[in-house]
Design a protein around this motif. Sequence first.
Motif, short mmCIF file in Angstrom:
data_model
loop_
_atom_site.label_atom_id
_atom_site.label_comp_id
_atom_site.label_asym_id
_atom_site.label_seq_id
_atom_site.Cartn_x
_atom_site.Cartn_y
_atom_site.Cartn_z
N LYS A 31 0.85 -1.18 0.00
CA LYS A 31 0.00 0.00 0.00
C LYS A 31 0.89 1.24 0.00
CE LYS A 31 -4.41 1.41 0.81
NZ LYS A 31 -5.65 0.91 0.19
N ILE A 32 0.62 2.15 -0.95
CA ILE A 32 1.43 3.36 -1.08
C ILE A 32 0.50 4.57 -1.08
CG2 ILE A 32 3.05 4.65 -2.53
CD1 ILE A 32 4.24 2.15 -1.36
N ASP A 33 0.69 5.44 -0.13
CA ASP A 33 -0.14 6.64 -0.05
C ASP A 33 0.48 7.72 -0.95
OD1 ASP A 33 -1.92 8.57 0.58
OD2 ASP A 33 -1.10 9.01 2.56
N LYS A 34 0.28 7.57 -2.24
CA LYS A 34 0.84 8.51 -3.22
C LYS A 34 -0.13 8.58 -4.39
CE LYS A 34 4.05 11.00 -5.34
NZ LYS A 34 3.13 11.45 -6.40
N ALA A 35 -0.42 9.79 -4.85
CA ALA A 35 -1.46 9.98 -5.86
C ALA A 35 -1.14 9.28 -7.18
CB ALA A 35 -1.67 11.47 -6.10
N GLY A 36 0.10 9.17 -7.52
CA GLY A 36 0.47 8.55 -8.79
C GLY A 36 1.86 8.99 -9.18
N PHE A 37 2.58 8.14 -9.89
CA PHE A 37 3.94 8.44 -10.32
C PHE A 37 4.25 7.55 -11.51
CE2 PHE A 37 3.75 5.56 -6.73
CZ PHE A 37 4.42 4.44 -7.18
N TRP A 64 7.01 -3.08 -12.74
CA TRP A 64 6.13 -2.66 -11.65
C TRP A 64 4.86 -2.03 -12.21
CZ3 TRP A 64 4.89 2.55 -11.18
CH2 TRP A 64 5.68 3.45 -11.90
N PHE A 65 3.84 -1.96 -11.35
CA PHE A 65 2.58 -1.33 -11.73
C PHE A 65 1.96 -0.72 -10.48
CE2 PHE A 65 -2.06 -1.47 -12.00
CZ PHE A 65 -2.29 -0.77 -13.17
N TYR A 66 1.46 0.52 -10.62
CA TYR A 66 0.79 1.18 -9.50
C TYR A 66 -0.67 1.43 -9.86
CZ TYR A 66 -0.48 4.59 -5.95
OH TYR A 66 -1.10 5.26 -4.92
N ASP A 67 -1.55 0.99 -8.99
CA ASP A 67 -2.99 1.17 -9.20
C ASP A 67 -3.47 2.30 -8.31
OD1 ASP A 67 -5.74 1.07 -9.38
OD2 ASP A 67 -5.87 -1.12 -9.19
N PRO A 68 -3.72 3.49 -8.86
CA PRO A 68 -4.11 4.62 -8.01
C PRO A 68 -5.47 4.43 -7.35
CG PRO A 68 -4.27 5.21 -10.34
CD PRO A 68 -3.60 3.88 -10.27
N SER A 69 -6.34 3.59 -7.93
CA SER A 69 -7.67 3.40 -7.34
C SER A 69 -7.60 2.64 -6.02
CB SER A 69 -8.58 2.66 -8.32
OG SER A 69 -8.10 1.34 -8.57
N THR A 70 -6.62 1.75 -5.91
CA THR A 70 -6.45 0.99 -4.66
C THR A 70 -5.21 1.41 -3.89
OG1 THR A 70 -5.17 -0.72 -5.81
CG2 THR A 70 -7.57 -1.00 -5.72
N GLN A 71 -4.39 2.28 -4.50
CA GLN A 71 -3.11 2.72 -3.93
C GLN A 71 -2.18 1.54 -3.66
OE1 GLN A 71 -4.35 5.17 -0.51
NE2 GLN A 71 -3.89 6.97 -1.76
N LEU A 72 -2.27 0.54 -4.53
CA LEU A 72 -1.40 -0.62 -4.39
C LEU A 72 -0.30 -0.57 -5.44
CD1 LEU A 72 -3.93 -3.54 -3.75
CD2 LEU A 72 -2.25 -2.61 -2.14
N LEU A 73 0.93 -0.77 -4.98
CA LEU A 73 2.10 -0.87 -5.85
C LEU A 73 2.45 -2.35 -5.99
CD1 LEU A 73 4.60 0.24 -7.36
CD2 LEU A 73 5.74 0.41 -5.14
N TYR A 74 2.52 -2.81 -7.24
CA TYR A 74 2.88 -4.20 -7.53
C TYR A 74 4.29 -4.21 -8.12
CZ TYR A 74 -2.16 -5.00 -7.11
OH TYR A 74 -3.46 -5.06 -6.66
N LEU A 75 5.09 -5.17 -7.70
CA LEU A 75 6.48 -5.23 -8.16
C LEU A 75 6.90 -6.67 -8.39
CD1 LEU A 75 9.30 -3.89 -8.65
CD2 LEU A 75 9.71 -4.20 -6.19
N TYR A 76 7.47 -6.91 -9.56
CA TYR A 76 8.16 -8.16 -9.84
C TYR A 76 9.63 -7.86 -9.56
CZ TYR A 76 9.00 -12.54 -12.49
OH TYR A 76 9.33 -13.82 -12.87
N PRO A 77 10.18 -8.30 -8.43
CA PRO A 77 11.53 -7.85 -8.03
C PRO A 77 12.59 -8.18 -9.08
CG PRO A 77 10.43 -8.98 -6.23
CD PRO A 77 9.59 -9.21 -7.44
N PRO A 78 13.54 -7.27 -9.26
CA PRO A 78 14.66 -7.58 -10.15
C PRO A 78 15.42 -8.79 -9.66
CG PRO A 78 14.64 -5.25 -9.52
CD PRO A 78 13.66 -5.94 -8.64
#
Length: 782
Positions: A121-127, A233-247
């Motif tokens: 969970k990331i409290d960030k509007a979008g990036f 990686w992918f960030y979903d602003p609707s859920t504020q979830l950051l998804y990451l496939y680690p390097p």
Amino acid sequence: MIVKNTTLLLIYLLLFVKAGTAQNFYVSPNGNDTNVGTLQRPLKTVDKALSRINADNSPQAAIFLREGSYYLEKPIRITSALLEGKLLSIQAYQKEEVVLSAGKLIQPQWEKHEGNILKAKIDKAGFEMLFVNGQQLPMARYPNYDTASRVFNGTAEDAIAPSRVATWKNPAGGYLHALHQGEWGSFHYRIKGAKNNEPELEGGWQNNRPSPLHPKQRFVENIFEELDAPGEWFYDPSTQLLYLYPPKGVDVKPARIEVSNLKHIIELRGTAEKPLRNVTIKGIRFEHTERTIMEHYEPLLRSDWMIYRGGAVVMENTENCQVKESEFTNLGGNAVMITGYNVKSGVTGSHIYNIGSSAICFVGDSSAVRSAAFGYDNFVPFAKMDKTPGPKNNHYPLQCFAEDNLIHNIGKIEKQCTGVQIEMASEIHVSHNTIYKVPRAGINIGDGAWGGHLIEHNDVFETVLETGDHGAFNSWGRDRFWHPNRKTMDSLAAAHPELILLDAQKPVVIRNNRFRCDHGWDVDLDDGSSNYHIYNNVLLSGGLKFREGFQRIAENNIMINNSFHPHVWFKNSGDIFRKNIVMRPYFPILVKDWGKEVDYNLFPNQTDLASARASRTDMHSRFGDAAFINPEKGDYRVKESSAALLLGFKNFPMDQFGVRIEKLKAMAAKVSFPVLLNAELENNMQEMTWLGAKIRNVQGLGDRSAFGLPDEKGIVIVDIPESSILSKSGLQNNDVIVEANKEKADNVVRLEAIRQQVNWTGQMEVEVLRNQKTVKLKINLK
């Protein structure tokens, strides 16, 4: 006043020193804005230090930044009203490592999502940019990121095929990126959704030459279903979830993770009435600005460019302001934008790399241009044209500079970009820069308004890597006299020659540079570029092009393995090409009138000289070996025995190209020097590996008999791997190439010389003899 008393003199000196003492403020990431700002009790933010600089009447102030990263909540804005005439420097304290970041440091609490993918969970509007331990990671994309892929690090013809779009549950917020159909830069679109398996798009305003998308060079990103490769990686602003496939090999839980946020870091902004003066920014590293591809883009007259007037550092209405000895990296857009009125401001001694768009831009305001037209096809009719020479106002960069900078690996997302951009400006000095690994030009001038630029001692190579029809140095000159219809322009220029230099008032000087472009021209003066003086340059691969224009002089230049490319010249152009060394015949296109003078040049052989004289040029030119001193090491000065000296050619230094600062020189890549495709090599080289295949010269009567040849000239395909581009283009073992690009290909050296000539086009036509029959094929070169 004469002071006789020694004690009184000392008092005056002490008073003078006190009055002239600078205010010094110290800032630290561990400081506090309630502190006084001393070295022992530093402030925490630059903004707080700026708010205190007018606390006394000292004429100058300095803000020293202690080591560490400063994550900004908003850009640092410095105005003339703020400084009230003070000199200001903002610099790293005693060369400590200081980062001004437009991003944010985040601390994800990772948990398993599914498979190899984590989420937090990331409290960030979008990036749109994410960094793990300082390395930028790609958004979820198709095709996957490939460091070896030439364009966009991977493209696919089916990027938005209905079958693929059908697999996307909610593509809104994704992006489509593609090259221009003519490979003249790039287009970028935001995906709003999908209907009937077709993406709904907005965007495409980033290029000033409208066209369809390139059918193959395209990719999509920021779509959840494409999250399928390590590092994505992918960030979903609707859920504020950051998804990451680690390097691979990276434990992301303790890793330092940063995301982009702001578009600008420092803004130096005066006003037209009160310019901002005498600000120096020194020794700072700038990072993490947001991508700007979907911001407002402004057409730059009739050049191919649209531009976002922003960057990590922005200068507007400044005088004598500079960024020096700084570093720009991991940026989403431009590094430095010098926009509108600026005098004697610029960038020096800095390292600019791994950025999304252009490095250093000098861009005036179109309000300064008389009878400004926007877009390639637009034109202000003669009857309505303002015929006053020069600019209307002073809202443009004048006598600004880009000097001693190391610039490379730019245009990571935007392909209509350059190392140094000059538009609607005058007397810009671009010197001693080393520029390489760029998708388009290393240095670009977009118009003739208003000339006077000095381009000297630059080292520019590995250019036009992802686009086409361009040069290491490129210019346009679509000024008031220029019209997209050649017949209209011919009649206008003939009837009103006074229009020609209304904008290009002062000559642009290009001297003592080294340029290499293997995918276009080393110097490309395109569409109306006028009033140039080009001399003492080494052109390592692509040669020199003069398209329609006036009053250009090219003299004392060296064109390795290439030549002069005059295209569609005007009658009475006034052009001069003299005392140059060329190694191929000229390559004219629709040239009937050969300017003021084309003569006293050195050709490699009698045939090429005779070809030039057939066009009634070069009556005093000669042919022969240039006799370079040490071409393997890049020393193209000629020996005393060279015929070039008899023609008036003069040697010039070969050790003054590029950046001079030792630290930057040590970092810089080195240009590769081409093998000379000259007569000596033609006589000695019998075989070579060419585009992955083994080839050799036709040898003697035996070959002539075996292959049914009319003479003993041509190239035999000896061994061609099935995976090679030659095999895929239809060539076979025992084919004999006799012609390439409609030139006789007598031997392997001549074939390679022809390939270098057309490499940028991506294709080369060849004629082969196969079983005593002629076969014509097209070879893909990319």
